[in-house]
Design a protein around this motif. Structure first.
Motif, PDB file in Angstrom:
ATOM      1  N   LEU A  78     -46.327  -1.070 -66.387  1.00 54.83           N
ATOM      2  CA  LEU A  78     -44.965  -0.981 -66.487  1.00 54.83           C
ATOM      3  C   LEU A  78     -44.147  -0.168 -67.265  1.00 54.83           C
ATOM      4  O   LEU A  78     -44.163  -0.288 -68.357  1.00 54.83           O
ATOM      5  N   THR A  79     -43.467   1.029 -67.026  1.00 48.89           N
ATOM      6  CA  THR A  79     -42.541   1.740 -67.785  1.00 48.89           C
ATOM      7  C   THR A  79     -40.940   1.249 -67.887  1.00 48.89           C
ATOM      8  O   THR A  79     -40.535   0.758 -66.840  1.00 48.89           O
ATOM      9  N   THR A  80     -40.885   1.032 -69.175  1.00 47.39           N
ATOM     10  CA  THR A  80     -39.601   0.340 -69.444  1.00 47.39           C
ATOM     11  C   THR A  80     -38.633   1.384 -70.121  1.00 47.39           C
ATOM     12  O   THR A  80     -39.085   2.187 -71.155  1.00 47.39           O
ATOM     13  N   ILE A  81     -37.273   1.574 -69.720  1.00 42.62           N
ATOM     14  CA  ILE A  81     -36.596   2.391 -70.346  1.00 42.62           C
ATOM     15  C   ILE A  81     -35.089   1.917 -70.778  1.00 42.62           C
ATOM     16  O   ILE A  81     -34.950   0.686 -70.138  1.00 42.62           O
ATOM     17  N   VAL A  82     -34.767   1.783 -71.987  1.00 47.48           N
ATOM     18  CA  VAL A  82     -33.731   0.954 -72.546  1.00 47.48           C
ATOM     19  C   VAL A  82     -32.738   1.847 -73.046  1.00 47.48           C
ATOM     20  O   VAL A  82     -32.944   2.881 -73.805  1.00 47.48           O
ATOM     21  N   HIS A  83     -31.445   1.947 -72.660  1.00 52.09           N
ATOM     22  CA  HIS A  83     -30.164   2.446 -72.998  1.00 52.09           C
ATOM     23  C   HIS A  83     -28.937   1.507 -73.456  1.00 52.09           C
ATOM     24  O   HIS A  83     -28.801   0.370 -72.945  1.00 52.09           O
ATOM     25  N   VAL A 105     -25.576  -6.346 -69.226  1.00 52.76           N
ATOM     26  CA  VAL A 105     -26.757  -5.697 -69.023  1.00 52.76           C
ATOM     27  C   VAL A 105     -27.114  -5.113 -67.729  1.00 52.76           C
ATOM     28  O   VAL A 105     -27.149  -6.103 -66.942  1.00 52.76           O
ATOM     29  N   GLY A 106     -27.236  -3.971 -67.204  1.00 49.82           N
ATOM     30  CA  GLY A 106     -27.695  -3.470 -66.040  1.00 49.82           C
ATOM     31  C   GLY A 106     -29.353  -3.627 -65.954  1.00 49.82           C
ATOM     32  O   GLY A 106     -30.192  -3.018 -66.680  1.00 49.82           O
ATOM     33  N   VAL A 146     -35.164  -0.503 -65.884  1.00 56.12           N
ATOM     34  CA  VAL A 146     -34.345   0.309 -66.943  1.00 56.12           C
ATOM     35  C   VAL A 146     -33.510  -1.062 -67.216  1.00 56.12           C
ATOM     36  O   VAL A 146     -32.903  -1.581 -66.336  1.00 56.12           O
ATOM     37  N   LEU A 147     -33.135  -1.216 -68.470  1.00 52.78           N
ATOM     38  CA  LEU A 147     -32.317  -2.053 -68.922  1.00 52.78           C
ATOM     39  C   LEU A 147     -31.148  -1.200 -69.749  1.00 52.78           C
ATOM     40  O   LEU A 147     -31.440  -0.409 -70.721  1.00 52.78           O
ATOM     41  N   LEU A 200     -20.717   7.942 -65.625  1.00 49.17           N
ATOM     42  CA  LEU A 200     -20.991   7.048 -67.184  1.00 49.17           C
ATOM     43  C   LEU A 200     -20.332   5.877 -67.183  1.00 49.17           C
ATOM     44  O   LEU A 200     -20.730   5.148 -68.434  1.00 49.17           O
ATOM     45  N   GLU A 201     -19.498   5.548 -66.349  1.00 50.19           N
ATOM     46  CA  GLU A 201     -18.557   4.197 -66.441  1.00 50.19           C
ATOM     47  C   GLU A 201     -19.522   3.067 -66.360  1.00 50.19           C
ATOM     48  O   GLU A 201     -19.396   1.915 -66.925  1.00 50.19           O
ATOM     49  N   ARG A 202     -20.346   2.965 -65.464  1.00 54.66           N
ATOM     50  CA  ARG A 202     -21.245   1.681 -64.972  1.00 54.66           C
ATOM     51  C   ARG A 202     -22.579   1.982 -65.895  1.00 54.66           C
ATOM     52  O   ARG A 202     -23.384   2.973 -65.862  1.00 54.66           O
ATOM     53  N   VAL A 203     -23.038   0.763 -66.385  1.00 55.28           N
ATOM     54  CA  VAL A 203     -24.159   0.748 -66.919  1.00 55.28           C
ATOM     55  C   VAL A 203     -25.540   0.634 -65.883  1.00 55.28           C
ATOM     56  O   VAL A 203     -26.598   0.711 -66.074  1.00 55.28           O
ATOM     57  N   GLY A 204     -24.942  -0.401 -64.686  1.00 55.39           N
ATOM     58  CA  GLY A 204     -25.943  -0.581 -63.784  1.00 55.39           C
ATOM     59  C   GLY A 204     -25.591  -0.291 -62.281  1.00 55.39           C
ATOM     60  O   GLY A 204     -24.673   0.651 -62.043  1.00 55.39           O
TER      61      GLY A 204
END
Length: 966
Positions: free
Chosen positions: A67-72, A80-81, A245-246, A409-413
């Motif tokens: 499982l690949t996870t990306i966090v921004h 949290v999106g 992605v979180l 860029l306004e939306r995280v999810g």
């Protein structure tokens, strides 16, 4: 997509219009204004500087199971999106299984071993949106949750990844099969609804992975079995085939142990074999003609092109944008405004992982000879391929595209926020920063580079499709499949044999939701311009942009004092030319500035809405003021704009939901101003009677400073904003004539239960739209119990109407009820597009479901928690964008609510108990005197309606379409 959003159902009912770029006049065209005294101001920032502002920092880790996870991290709101991309889509489907990836996406929401229903706990925790979608290359699932609900979201996503199959039953499969088939019928039932099938069939050979539609064929959907579900899950849904992605109020140090806890024990799945797919070059041009129930002839030219990782992809995106995406595009300039052969043109570059589908379309103006239209269309395309774009065209296209990227860029999810951007880079390119490489490539483009890409890909033979008005000759139920069904027998229907039961999944319990932070609404600043216009500002600095609206107390209801359709056409004409700029110059100025200026109206309000880069606010306001204060209303521009409005009217009358909405307003309101068609298009007779003088008079009458209010949200201070507004609008003075007043207190007819059946032959679905005027106005305070009651009845995926008619019965893709928030009399409406053979049963079910609350079926504890505490937890999610904040402020002002209304809403909701909600439903949401509009095939529908005990009036569908090409 597994569900239709509530807003899209409302929009579907309100007004559907022809898809077209902005319609403006070219330099030198008939009716063009003189050259401007001063050239438009250039953009303050170069493309390279704009690209530098687009940045999504992240950290990435991979679990042992793949499982690949990306966090921004983005701390602007306590949300949290959560975004999951499974690397499987319709291109992975074998013959006989078309539509299965999408069908499985629907089943994915039906519950797992430890979660009976995914929507109930997520909505109760404040998730918004909670949804999923399927496309050729992927299946994704998204929710944006309060930070305190992140563990719950991860638990649920991991449980349906690792423990779904024991909960999938034949009953669930059958019900979701019905929902998906109604989704297909709903799309097929629209004008031009079969076009995409035809284009895919024309571009790709049988067996090509991108040939069959994502929704598939009816026969394949019928054949899907439980065994198919299990095989599909086992082959494609392992964690090693997923990117998580979180994004938002989270960091990698906090995220990693959570992801390991919830997903770490899930076993790897098999590696998904890559799919071989490439663009296809036709040996020679191919032509096809289809007849359909459409208002005007549509001509299209299509090509397959390169995938998104091809070096030509950025140049092709910009080339197609110049050809037909810009307001000043080549096709618009030549065909809509120049030769006036078209009422609309569109161009799209649908870019997928391995191929793209490139389309250019022309909606032929009524009365134009087809051969003339086709010759002109093909000449514009050929000239663009041969010559390529100019330096200025490339720069304008690049700036406008980069401005749009900054908006994201306004939306995280969600489906298009920062989470999805990072996920797509990883899934399609193995690089979350792929978006930045693409934007840098776009910013560096030259005319020569764009011309080379356009020549390479659009210089090949095209697939030519003509959709002509007439009885539909194709059956959508037979389209969308593998493509060799005529020569090869379709799969046998599923025998419904249930496979052996699976071993039970390990028991897990859902974690509690931690305390959720309350809504922090932006501070409101107020001032007044020297001419008396009130100004409201909410400063937000997340992105270097702002939105601004100038709202007038007019709207479509103002047409009651003029002619139906006047406001809509007058507002559309503001961008058709001023005293110093013609329409093309207006469009080009916006593109250079990275701005957009839009005009439009609701029943109550006429608006000019501006999106601007903060650095370019001064020239954007100057341009806006020129459009607002100095419209030319030149006769040639008026003739063209009226022709387009007439085509839009014909389209609305050909679109079932739009036709139902236009009919219902008049039936409910009689002589009240709100009887005006809600799409603002008026009638064929009223449009024909209009003149430029009509619009000049309406402009002077309604667009005046003493009816105006300005609202601004974004990256600007009041000290910066007010002088710029004074410079642009301060000298604008109200006329001596008294302000017009709309007679919103006009009596309305007494509600009466009846059915108006509009006969639309060959409709696979019926559109049901029911409504009643309520004894309330938008300014009546204390409507929160009513709104919560409507949430229980029909406003949401988990509402009673949707759960019954869509999820339990499978008769519809989505059912929705709403209560309008007009300033004057309010209306309750129910919208239900249903399969034609269940029209009468659906009306009966709606009546039963609505009448059950509160007496037979009071508000349950689960429903009460969802519509109160769940809605409270969701509040921070609702105001993530500048546009959402602006709409809330404008609504508060119009309805006379305090500026802290949404901050106090949590306390208001907690003070309303289930009994009050039920009482409000009993008073306002009973079905006894609803007026029902049904748009469907009379031969099939009328016998079903005769047993309902309601008077039935049958009418033919409107025949006054815009006409056809010759």
């Amino acid at each position: 997509m597994r569900s239709v959003s509530l807003s899209s159902l409302v929009a579907l009912a309100a007004a559907l219009s022809l898809s077209a770029c902005a319609t403006t006049a070219p330099i030198g065209a008939p009716g063009a204004a003189a050259e401007p005294a001063t050239p438009p101001a250039p953009a303050a920032a170069s493309p390279q500087e704009l690209v530098a502002k687009v940045d999504i920092p992240f950290e990435k880790f991979v679990l042992p199971n793949g499982l690949t996870t990306i966090v921004h991290t983005d701390r602007k709101a306590p949300v949290v999106g959560v975004t999951l991309y499974y690397k499987v889509g319709s291109k992975n489907e074998p013959r006989g299984k078309t539509g299965f990836a999408h069908l499985y996406e629907h089943l994915f929401f039906g519950g797992s071993a430890n979660v009976p229903n995914f929507d109930i706990p997520l909505e109760g925790a404040g998730s918004t949106p909670t949804n999923g979608s399927t496309w050729y290359d992927r299946t994704n699932y998204v929710e944006t949750v309060p930070t305190g609900a992140l563990d719950l979201a991860l638990f649920m996503e991991s449980d349906r990844m690792g423990a779904l199959l024991p909960a999938v039953t034949q009953d669930k499969l059958d019900k979701q099969r019905g929902v998906v088939q109604n989704e297909k019928r709903q799309g097929d039932n629209q004008p031009y609804g079969l076009t995409d099938y035809a284009v895919s069939e024309g571009l790709f050979p049988v067996g090509h992975p991108y040939r069959h539609s994502t929704i598939g064929s009816m026969a394949d959907l019928d054949a899907a079995s439980l065994g198919d579900v299990r095989t599909w899950f086992a082959d494609h849904y392992g964690p090693n085939n997923v990117v998580l992605v979180l994004s938002g109020d989270i960091d990698a140090a906090t995220a990693r142990p959570k992801v390991e806890k919830w997903f770490g024990a899930i076993s790897r799945g098999p590696e998904v074999a890559p799919v071989a797919a490439a663009p296809v070059t036709l040996a020679a041009p191919v032509s096809r003609e289809m007849a359909d129930q459409v208002p005007v002839m549509r001509l299209s030219r299509s090509w397959s092109g390169p995938g998104l990782n091809d070096a030509d992809a950025p140049a092709l995106r910009i080339g197609m944008h110049i050809l037909g995406g810009l307001a000043s595009s080549r096709l618009d300039n030549a065909l809509v405004r120049g030769q006036q052969l078209a009422v609309a043109v569109t161009v799209s570059a649908q870019v997928h992982e391995q191929v793209s589908i490139l389309d250019a379309t022309m909606d032929v103006k009524p009365g134009v000879v087809r051969t003339s239209a086709e010759a002109a269309f093909d000449k514009v395309l050929a000239d663009f391929v041969a010559q390529g774009p100019s330096e200025d065209e490339v720069r304008r296209a690049v700036v406008s595209m980069l401005s749009g990227e900054i908006d994201g860029l306004e939306r995280v999810g969600g489906f298009s926020g920062k989470g999805a951007t990072l996920a797509e880079g990883q899934v399609y390119s193995g690089d979350p920063t792929k978006y930045k490489a693409d934007l840098q490539a776009i910013a560096a483009l030259t005319p020569e580079r764009v011309r080379a890409a356009v020549q390479k890909w659009l210089g090949r033979p095209a697939y030519k499709l003509a959709v002509v008005p007439g009885p539909r000759t194709e059956d959508g139920a037979q389209m969308g499949g593998w493509g060799d069904e005529d020569a090869t027998s379709a799969p046998a229907p599923d025998a419904r044999d249930t496979p052996p039961k699976l071993a039970p999944a390990p028991k897990r319990s859902a974690p509690p939701v931690a305390p959720v932070a309350g809504l922090v609404f932006p501070a409101i600043e107020r001032t007044t311009l020297s001419n008396g216009i009130p100004v409201v500002l909410a400063r937000r600095t997340a992105v270097p942009k702002l939105v601004l609206s100038i709202d007038f107390d007019a709207g479509y209801a103002a047409d009651a004092l003029d002619t139906p359709g006047t406001q809509g056409l007058m507002l559309a004409m503001l961008e058709e030319g001023t005293r110093t700029r013609n329409a093309t110059q207006i469009a080009e100025a916006q593109e250079r500035l990275g701005a957009s200026i839009d005009t439009g109206a609701t029943l109550d309000t006429s608006s000019v809405t501006v999106s601007a880069l903060s650095a370019n606010l001064a020239p954007t306001l100057a341009l806006t003021a020129d459009l607002l204060l100095h419209p030319a209303f030149a006769a040639p521009d008026f003739d063209r704009a009226r022709g387009q409005a007439q085509a839009e009217l014909a389209q609305a009358q050909s679109t079932p939901a739009a036709l139902a909405a236009r009919t219902l307003g008049g039936e409910l309101f009689g002589n009240h101003p709100y009887a005006q068609p809600a799409d603002g298009l008026g009638t064929a007779a009223s449009l024909a009677a209009m003149t430029p003088e009509t619009l000049r008079a309406a402009h002077a009458k309604w667009l005046r400073p003493d009816l105006a209010r300005i609202t601004v949200v974004g990256d600007v201070t009041m000290d910066q904003l007010k002088p710029l507004l004074e410079q642009a609008l301060g000298d604008w003075r109200a006329p001596a004539a008294a302000k017009p007043v709309k007679p919103l207190d006009t009596p309305t007819p007494k509600p009466a239960a009846r059915i108006v059946l509009i006969d639309r032959p060959n409709s696979p679905q019926s559109v049901i739209l029911a409504g009643r005027i309520l004894p309330l106005t938008g300014r009546t305070p204390g409507d929160e119990p009513l709104m919560l009651a409507n949430d229980v009845v029909g406003n949401g995926f988990l509402s009673r109407l949707n759960l019954d008619i869509r999820e339990d019965k499978g008769w519809s893709y989505g059912v929705h009820s709403g209560v309008s928030r007009a300033t004057g009399p309010r209306v309750v409406q129910v919208m239900a597009p249903v399969q034609a053979d269940r029209t009468g049963d659906s009306i009966r079910a709606i009546i039963q479901d609505m009448s059950a609350l509160p007496n037979r079926q009071p508000v349950s504890a689960e429903e009460y928690q969802r519509v109160t505490e769940g809605a409270i937890r969701a509040l921070p999610n609702q105001f993530e964008t500048n546009g959402a904040v602006l709409r809330a402020i404008v609504s508060n002002e119009r309805l006379g609510r305090p500026e802290d209304y949404y901050v106090r809403l949590a306390q208001t909701y907690r003070g309303i108990n289930a009994t009050r909600i039920g009482a409000s439903a009993a008073q306002y949401l009973q079905p006894g005197d609803l007026t029902w509009i049904v748009v469907g095939d009379r031969k099939m529908v009328e016998p079903q309606l005769q047993g309902l005990g309601l008077p039935i009036e049958v009418r033919p569908a409107p025949s006054d379409t815009a006409g056809t090409g010759e």
